[in-house]
Write a protein that holds these residues in place. Structure first.
Motif, PDB file in Angstrom:
ATOM      1  N   ILE A 295       0.840  -1.207   0.000  1.00  0.00           N
ATOM      2  CA  ILE A 295       0.000   0.000   0.000  1.00  0.00           C
ATOM      3  C   ILE A 295       0.874   1.255   0.000  1.00  0.00           C
ATOM      4  CG2 ILE A 295      -1.738   1.298   1.292  1.00  0.00           C
ATOM      5  CD1 ILE A 295      -2.858  -1.324   2.302  1.00  0.00           C
ATOM      6  N   GLN A 296       1.933   1.219   0.786  1.00  0.00           N
ATOM      7  CA  GLN A 296       2.827   2.368   0.854  1.00  0.00           C
ATOM      8  C   GLN A 296       3.540   2.613  -0.469  1.00  0.00           C
ATOM      9  OE1 GLN A 296       5.565   3.536   4.403  1.00  0.00           O
ATOM     10  NE2 GLN A 296       6.735   2.159   3.106  1.00  0.00           N
ATOM     11  N   LEU A 297       3.926   1.546  -1.165  1.00  0.00           N
ATOM     12  CA  LEU A 297       4.584   1.691  -2.460  1.00  0.00           C
ATOM     13  C   LEU A 297       3.691   2.442  -3.441  1.00  0.00           C
ATOM     14  CD1 LEU A 297       6.911   1.102  -4.411  1.00  0.00           C
ATOM     15  CD2 LEU A 297       5.849  -1.120  -4.893  1.00  0.00           C
ATOM     16  N   TRP A 298       2.410   2.094  -3.453  1.00  0.00           N
ATOM     17  CA  TRP A 298       1.458   2.793  -4.317  1.00  0.00           C
ATOM     18  C   TRP A 298       1.449   4.285  -3.998  1.00  0.00           C
ATOM     19  CZ3 TRP A 298      -0.851   3.069  -8.656  1.00  0.00           C
ATOM     20  CH2 TRP A 298      -1.281   1.940  -9.339  1.00  0.00           C
ATOM     21  N   HIS A 299       1.367   4.616  -2.726  1.00  0.00           N
ATOM     22  CA  HIS A 299       1.277   6.026  -2.328  1.00  0.00           C
ATOM     23  C   HIS A 299       2.550   6.785  -2.676  1.00  0.00           C
ATOM     24  CE1 HIS A 299      -2.602   5.969  -0.309  1.00  0.00           C
ATOM     25  NE2 HIS A 299      -2.271   4.815   0.237  1.00  0.00           N
ATOM     26  N   TYR A 300       3.699   6.207  -2.388  1.00  0.00           N
ATOM     27  CA  TYR A 300       4.958   6.884  -2.681  1.00  0.00           C
ATOM     28  C   TYR A 300       5.150   7.065  -4.179  1.00  0.00           C
ATOM     29  CZ  TYR A 300       6.694   6.662   2.124  1.00  0.00           C
ATOM     30  OH  TYR A 300       6.875   6.849   3.474  1.00  0.00           O
ATOM     31  N   LEU A 382      -9.787   0.690   0.313  1.00  0.00           N
ATOM     32  CA  LEU A 382      -9.572   2.078  -0.115  1.00  0.00           C
ATOM     33  C   LEU A 382      -8.363   2.179  -1.045  1.00  0.00           C
ATOM     34  CD1 LEU A 382     -10.202   3.898   3.285  1.00  0.00           C
ATOM     35  CD2 LEU A 382     -11.554   4.193   1.197  1.00  0.00           C
ATOM     36  N   CYS A 383      -7.299   1.436  -0.723  1.00  0.00           N
ATOM     37  CA  CYS A 383      -6.114   1.462  -1.584  1.00  0.00           C
ATOM     38  C   CYS A 383      -6.409   0.877  -2.952  1.00  0.00           C
ATOM     39  CB  CYS A 383      -4.966   0.706  -0.919  1.00  0.00           C
ATOM     40  SG  CYS A 383      -3.464   0.680  -1.915  1.00  0.00           S
ATOM     41  N   LEU A 384      -7.200  -0.191  -2.993  1.00  0.00           N
ATOM     42  CA  LEU A 384      -7.554  -0.800  -4.277  1.00  0.00           C
ATOM     43  C   LEU A 384      -8.325   0.187  -5.144  1.00  0.00           C
ATOM     44  CD1 LEU A 384      -7.586  -3.328  -6.061  1.00  0.00           C
ATOM     45  CD2 LEU A 384      -9.716  -3.997  -4.919  1.00  0.00           C
ATOM     46  N   GLY A 385      -9.289   0.888  -4.549  1.00  0.00           N
ATOM     47  CA  GLY A 385     -10.038   1.894  -5.303  1.00  0.00           C
ATOM     48  C   GLY A 385      -9.139   3.014  -5.790  1.00  0.00           C
ATOM     49  N   PHE A 386      -8.233   3.473  -4.922  1.00  0.00           N
ATOM     50  CA  PHE A 386      -7.283   4.512  -5.302  1.00  0.00           C
ATOM     51  C   PHE A 386      -6.382   4.052  -6.443  1.00  0.00           C
ATOM     52  CE2 PHE A 386      -2.685   5.051  -4.042  1.00  0.00           C
ATOM     53  CZ  PHE A 386      -2.443   6.185  -4.791  1.00  0.00           C
ATOM     54  N   ALA A 387      -5.895   2.813  -6.363  1.00  0.00           N
ATOM     55  CA  ALA A 387      -4.988   2.282  -7.384  1.00  0.00           C
ATOM     56  C   ALA A 387      -5.680   2.167  -8.739  1.00  0.00           C
ATOM     57  CB  ALA A 387      -4.459   0.918  -6.940  1.00  0.00           C
ATOM     58  N   SER A 396      -9.778  14.210 -15.440  1.00  0.00           N
ATOM     59  CA  SER A 396     -10.818  14.614 -14.492  1.00  0.00           C
ATOM     60  C   SER A 396     -11.047  13.561 -13.399  1.00  0.00           C
ATOM     61  CB  SER A 396     -12.135  14.885 -15.224  1.00  0.00           C
ATOM     62  OG  SER A 396     -12.550  13.732 -15.942  1.00  0.00           O
ATOM     63  N   LEU A 397     -10.748  12.285 -13.703  1.00  0.00           N
ATOM     64  CA  LEU A 397     -10.930  11.218 -12.719  1.00  0.00           C
ATOM     65  C   LEU A 397      -9.932  11.339 -11.567  1.00  0.00           C
ATOM     66  CD1 LEU A 397     -12.470   8.593 -12.017  1.00  0.00           C
ATOM     67  CD2 LEU A 397     -10.713   7.337 -13.300  1.00  0.00           C
ATOM     68  N   GLN A 398      -8.884  12.110 -11.773  1.00  0.00           N
ATOM     69  CA  GLN A 398      -7.857  12.220 -10.751  1.00  0.00           C
ATOM     70  C   GLN A 398      -8.351  12.940  -9.496  1.00  0.00           C
ATOM     71  OE1 GLN A 398      -5.284  10.218 -11.297  1.00  0.00           O
ATOM     72  NE2 GLN A 398      -6.448   9.891 -13.191  1.00  0.00           N
ATOM     73  N   TYR A 399      -9.437  13.690  -9.609  1.00  0.00           N
ATOM     74  CA  TYR A 399     -10.031  14.273  -8.401  1.00  0.00           C
ATOM     75  C   TYR A 399     -10.484  13.165  -7.454  1.00  0.00           C
ATOM     76  CZ  TYR A 399     -10.173  18.914 -10.597  1.00  0.00           C
ATOM     77  OH  TYR A 399      -9.826  20.110 -11.172  1.00  0.00           O
ATOM     78  N   THR A 400     -11.119  12.137  -8.013  1.00  0.00           N
ATOM     79  CA  THR A 400     -11.528  10.981  -7.206  1.00  0.00           C
ATOM     80  C   THR A 400     -10.307  10.256  -6.658  1.00  0.00           C
ATOM     81  OG1 THR A 400     -13.492  10.706  -8.593  1.00  0.00           O
ATOM     82  CG2 THR A 400     -12.859   8.844  -7.217  1.00  0.00           C
ATOM     83  N   THR A 401      -9.282  10.148  -7.486  1.00  0.00           N
ATOM     84  CA  THR A 401      -8.030   9.512  -7.045  1.00  0.00           C
ATOM     85  C   THR A 401      -7.446  10.237  -5.842  1.00  0.00           C
ATOM     86  OG1 THR A 401      -7.558   8.901  -9.344  1.00  0.00           O
ATOM     87  CG2 THR A 401      -5.742   8.767  -7.788  1.00  0.00           C
ATOM     88  N   PHE A 402      -7.455  11.577  -5.897  1.00  0.00           N
ATOM     89  CA  PHE A 402      -6.896  12.357  -4.793  1.00  0.00           C
ATOM     90  C   PHE A 402      -7.637  12.075  -3.484  1.00  0.00           C
ATOM     91  CE2 PHE A 402      -5.737  15.909  -8.038  1.00  0.00           C
ATOM     92  CZ  PHE A 402      -4.721  15.107  -8.544  1.00  0.00           C
ATOM     93  N   ILE A 403      -8.962  12.007  -3.562  1.00  0.00           N
ATOM     94  CA  ILE A 403      -9.769  11.782  -2.353  1.00  0.00           C
ATOM     95  C   ILE A 403      -9.499  10.398  -1.766  1.00  0.00           C
ATOM     96  CG2 ILE A 403     -12.128  11.538  -1.482  1.00  0.00           C
ATOM     97  CD1 ILE A 403     -12.965  13.610  -3.610  1.00  0.00           C
ATOM     98  N   LEU A 404      -9.525   9.371  -2.637  1.00  0.00           N
ATOM     99  CA  LEU A 404      -9.279   8.005  -2.165  1.00  0.00           C
ATOM    100  C   LEU A 404      -7.861   7.863  -1.624  1.00  0.00           C
ATOM    101  CD1 LEU A 404     -11.043   5.936  -4.977  1.00  0.00           C
ATOM    102  CD2 LEU A 404     -11.792   6.200  -2.603  1.00  0.00           C
ATOM    103  N   VAL A 407      -7.625   9.468   1.996  1.00  0.00           N
ATOM    104  CA  VAL A 407      -8.328   8.672   3.001  1.00  0.00           C
ATOM    105  C   VAL A 407      -7.565   7.366   3.266  1.00  0.00           C
ATOM    106  CG1 VAL A 407     -10.469   7.485   3.591  1.00  0.00           C
ATOM    107  CG2 VAL A 407     -10.557   9.662   2.382  1.00  0.00           C
ATOM    108  N   SER A 408      -7.120   6.722   2.182  1.00  0.00           N
ATOM    109  CA  SER A 408      -6.387   5.471   2.314  1.00  0.00           C
ATOM    110  C   SER A 408      -5.095   5.671   3.100  1.00  0.00           C
ATOM    111  CB  SER A 408      -6.074   4.905   0.924  1.00  0.00           C
ATOM    112  OG  SER A 408      -5.195   3.808   1.003  1.00  0.00           O
ATOM    113  N   ARG A 409      -4.374   6.718   2.788  1.00  0.00           N
ATOM    114  CA  ARG A 409      -3.098   6.966   3.455  1.00  0.00           C
ATOM    115  C   ARG A 409      -3.301   7.336   4.923  1.00  0.00           C
ATOM    116  NH1 ARG A 409       0.541  11.422   3.608  1.00  0.00           N
ATOM    117  NH2 ARG A 409       2.667  10.721   3.921  1.00  0.00           N
TER     118      ARG A 409
END
Length: 498
Positions: A295-300, A382-387, A396-404, A407-409
């Motif tokens: 999960i951390q690898l995805w975020h970084y 939450l991480c799966l949805g973000f990924a 435009s979908l990146q707004y949803t990405t930012f929110i997920l 929250v996930s982090r």
């Protein structure tokens, strides 16, 4: 005296929250700072003319090399953020709060001064400054986490609140970016951060203990402004320990920080404490490490390459990149509001399971462990949805990405610390926390070769990398499943050793 102590506790809590919010995790606003660095022409010499666009003078050069340099700096700094948790945790355990905070202030002030005085010609000093900034920030967080011990049953909520503030501090670089666009220089902003060290020093000596905040807090415990009552502190601590601590006449150590003493069995039971080696070699620890690392690898990877990602999706439109960078940084600020919900969830479930433990026969430690299952599973979801959202090349979908993502982090780091306190003996918390963060840091180094792979052989197409990482994210669901299965086994056979 009691009222004075409560006021001191609240002041410590609020100033600690402000410190984490304004300084501890600023590194993760890296995308905003990269935007400013590019405007200041940092590493611009690495840009090469794009042969395909030579006829169009309005197009910029191919800056793959510049992006890779910024990605490498973030990779190193984020690696240090986790890896240095182990040695800094040892420093905190061994030399206690005041020394740890003075080291944090030294690193943080030095880093902000370096960033404030460098220019495009000396940009390589960022390789030194950003890791130093990170080390100072993680020490601020570690020394503040013990404040949760002052608030008893709300400890998990406060731990996750501080972790959320750590995440939200990434908005500081957004503020610097916005000020820069209004004419405030980068140097002025970072000199202001340097001057704030006076506030850190004042808080260190007036609102923080010299040693550690024990749990549970003894009667007449005093620190900071009330340290003149220190003679009563030792007596109160000894009396309290005789009633609550498993081993008599033992002073509470830093390893008891954030520990779950209220779930521990009474002195008459005296169970054998698991060894550190058995904890590290356990299946539970191994899968927790996998859960945290993936999960951390995805975020970084997402944070470190966000500027490049937005540039590609926006077709090089600088205004759009700026707008989306601001949107990302603004969502990061709300991490402080998201994180406590994870702690509240765990605290509420723990109280619920404790009420049912009389019927099920579960031990207090097993009850605490069961309360962590929903938190672990929700963080993975939450991480799966973000990924998935991050993998879809729609701007435009990146707004949803930012929110997920935020929250996930927010759930990730608070849940990590809380889980370790619930799943393993408190005697090993400091070592296990430092070890899991250090090992996950090694996995986070993969972000740079992944970025290089996308920019090079894959010709800026991250599709195959994203699919692979999304599939890898599914592995994180194994961890909550195994913890849930362990809880079921203990419910069916509560007499089995844990």
């Amino acid at each position: 005296m009691a009222g004075q102590g409560r006021s001191l506790h609240v002041a410590t809590l609020l100033t600690g929250l402000l410190e984490c919010l304004g300084f501890a995790g600023v590194l993760f606003g890296w995308a905003s700072l990269v935007f400013v660095f590019k405007t200041e022409h940092y590493f611009e010499e690495l840009c090469e003319p794009n042969v395909e666009l030579m006829s169009n003078a309005t197009k910029k050069a191919d800056c793959k090399g510049q992006d890779e340099r910024f990605s490498l700096i973030f990779t190193l700094a984020s690696f240090m953020n986790n890896f240095m948790t182990f040695p800094t945790g040892y420093i905190f355990d061994r030399f206690k709060t005041t020394v740890a905070r003075l080291i944090a202030i030294f690193f943080y002030t030095s880093a902000t001064l370096i960033i404030g005085f460098i220019s495009a010609d000396s940009a390589t000093l960022l390789f030194l400054a950003m890791p130093m900034l990170t080390i100072g920030g993680i020490l601020f967080l570690i020394t503040n986490l013990q404040i949760g011990n002052l608030f008893g049953k709300h400890r998990s909520t406060i731990i996750t609140l501080y972790n959320g503030a750590f995440d939200s501090s990434s908005a500081v670089f957004l503020i610097i970016k916005l000020l820069y666009e209004q004419g405030i220089t980068l140097r002025a902003s970072f000199l202001f951060l340097s001057v704030c060290s006076v506030w850190h020093l004042g808080r260190t000596f007036l609102l923080m203990p010299r040693g550690h905040i024990p749990y549970p807090v003894p009667p007449n415990y005093s620190y900071g402004l009330c340290s003149r009552f220190g003679t009563k502190e030792k007596e109160g601590r000894t009396t309290e320990e005789e009633k609550t601590v498993e081993h008599e006449n033992r002073e509470l150590q830093p390893k008891d920080l954030l520990s779950a003493k209220e779930e521990s069995p009474g002195p008459e039971q005296q169970p054998e404490v698991r060894s550190f080696r058995s904890c590290v070699l356990s299946r539970c620890f191994a899968w927790h490490l996998v859960w945290l690392s993936l999960i951390q690898l995805w975020h970084y990877l997402f944070i470190g390459t966000l500027n490049s990602l937005l540039t590609n999706l926006a077709g090089g439109d600088r205004d759009q990149v700026s707008a989306y960078t601001n949107a990302f940084a603004i969502t990061q600020f709300f991490g402080v509001l998201c994180a406590p919900w994870n702690g509240l969830l765990m605290d509420c479930l723990k109280q619920r399971y404790q009420k049912e433990s009389g019927k099920t026969g579960l031990s207090p430690s097993a009850v605490a462990l069961c309360s962590a299952v929903p938190s672990l599973a929700l963080t993975s979801l939450l991480c799966l949805g973000f990924a998935i959202c991050a993998s879809v090349p729609i701007l435009s979908l990146q707004y949803t990405t930012f929110i997920l993502q935020v929250v996930s982090r927010s759930f990730l780091y608070g849940g990590n610390a809380a889980f370790l306190t619930l799943a393993f003996p408190s005697e090993h918390f400091g070592k296990l926390f430092g070890l899991v963060m250090a090992l996950s840091a090694i996995v986070s180094l993969l972000q740079f070769p992944i970025f290089t792979l996308i920019k090079g052989p894959l010709q800026n197409d991250p599709f195959y990398v994203n699919v692979t990482l999304v599939l890898a994210t599914l592995l994180t669901f194994v961890h909550p499943f195994l913890v849930y299965r362990e809880c079921r086994i203990q419910k069916e056979s509560p007499s089995l050793p844990e």
